[in-house]
Structures are given as C-alpha cells and as structure tokens.
Design a protein around this motif. Structure first.
Motif, PDB file in Angstrom:
ATOM      1  N   SER A 105      11.973  42.510  56.809  1.00 13.82           N
ATOM      2  CA  SER A 105      11.741  41.916  57.937  1.00 13.82           C
ATOM      3  C   SER A 105      12.838  40.817  58.211  1.00 13.82           C
ATOM      4  O   SER A 105      13.151  40.942  59.240  1.00 13.82           O
ATOM      5  CB  SER A 105      10.104  41.412  57.930  1.00 13.82           C
ATOM      6  N   ALA A 106      13.068  40.147  57.113  1.00 15.33           N
ATOM      7  CA  ALA A 106      13.919  38.998  57.619  1.00 15.33           C
ATOM      8  C   ALA A 106      15.228  39.562  58.178  1.00 15.33           C
ATOM      9  O   ALA A 106      15.895  38.535  58.728  1.00 15.33           O
ATOM     10  CB  ALA A 106      14.194  38.050  56.218  1.00 15.33           C
ATOM     11  N   TRP A 107      15.837  40.318  57.585  1.00 11.04           N
ATOM     12  CA  TRP A 107      17.026  40.851  58.037  1.00 11.04           C
ATOM     13  C   TRP A 107      17.122  41.855  59.233  1.00 11.04           C
ATOM     14  O   TRP A 107      18.093  42.021  59.935  1.00 11.04           O
ATOM     15  CB  TRP A 107      18.003  41.392  56.800  1.00 11.04           C
ATOM     16  N   LEU A 108      16.027  42.439  59.435  1.00 11.23           N
ATOM     17  CA  LEU A 108      16.093  43.573  60.377  1.00 11.23           C
ATOM     18  C   LEU A 108      15.423  43.146  61.777  1.00 11.23           C
ATOM     19  O   LEU A 108      15.747  43.445  62.755  1.00 11.23           O
ATOM     20  CB  LEU A 108      15.172  44.887  59.910  1.00 11.23           C
ATOM     21  N   VAL A 109      14.339  42.189  61.743  1.00 10.38           N
ATOM     22  CA  VAL A 109      13.700  41.797  63.004  1.00 10.38           C
ATOM     23  C   VAL A 109      14.681  41.129  64.063  1.00 10.38           C
ATOM     24  O   VAL A 109      14.463  41.421  65.179  1.00 10.38           O
ATOM     25  CB  VAL A 109      12.552  40.968  62.533  1.00 10.38           C
TER      26      VAL A 109
END
Length: 139
Positions: A72-76
């Motif tokens: 999540s941290a990199w994609l959101v």
C-alpha cells in the motif's frame, strides 16, 4: 472473495467521508507532481519486503488482509491521484521470486513509462518459467 469483502467495506463509508477525501485529491496530486519538476519518472519499490508465502497470508477478513499487505505505501498515492504507474519485474531473487520496481509518471504520460519499461526489459530480460517448473523446484 477478498476483493468483494473490501468493496463491501468501502460501501460502509459515510458519503461525507468520501466527499472529503475526493476534495483533497487535487491537492495531493499537486504535491506529488512536484517530483516531476526535476524528473520525468519516479522509481520506487513495489513492496518494501518480499511477498509473503501464500500459506502465510490471512485467509479470513478483509481488514486483516489489508493490514498484512506490504504494497500500500508505494502503490496507493498513484492510484488515489489517477496517475500512471506500473510495476516492472527486474529479475529473480535468491528465493526464485520476481522482485519488481514501480515506475510512476506525469499525468497522462503513460508513453514515457512504457518506453522506459521497454528499455529495462531489453537490458534485463525477464526469465520465462512455468508454474510447473516452480512446483518441481520446491519454491
């Protein structure tokens, strides 16, 4: 089933919360886009750690699945702002898994990402392997 569970959770959000989040979308995108003042593409990891083994993933509960997710941290941010981004495999690691990098681009500049991904693949071709070969190797 897990995707449907997450969708059901999203429907529980009060409309006011959704409107508030959407109202901040342009501000978030403008902040993120400052990275492109000095770069054509942003390169990030896809995951901060290797993917968990399938038998280590939570099998019940959408919230548990989201908490266990390591992406999540990199994609959101790119999904929230609707900016082009793509994961590109970069070989095989010591555990016979395909790690990847994420390329994120300027709004509406998918072409730059596709060109760069093509150059990366040409320089480091992704090995072709089959699921049956993975099963026989024990990975």
């Amino acid at each position: 089933a897990r995707t449907r569970s997450v969708a059901r959770l999203a429907r529980l959000l009060p409309p006011r919360s959704l409107r508030k989040a959407l109202a901040h979308e342009a501000q978030i995108a403008a902040t993120i886009n400052t990275a492109f003042d000095s770069a054509d593409v942003v390169l990030t990891p896809v995951c901060p750690s290797p993917a968990p083994r399938l038998d280590e993933c939570p099998t019940r509960g959408a919230l548990r699945s989201l908490r266990a997710s390591n992406t999540s941290a990199w994609l959101v941010p790119w999904n929230v702002t609707g900016q082009p981004a793509m994961a590109v495999p970069v070989g095989i690691d010591d555990d016979n898994l395909p790690p990847a990098i994420q390329l994120a681009g300027k709004p509406h500049d998918e072409a730059a990402l596709l060109r760069l991904a093509s150059e990366i693949e040409a320089a480091h071709p992704f090995p072709r392997w089959s699921l049956s070969a993975m099963r026989t190797s024990g990975k």
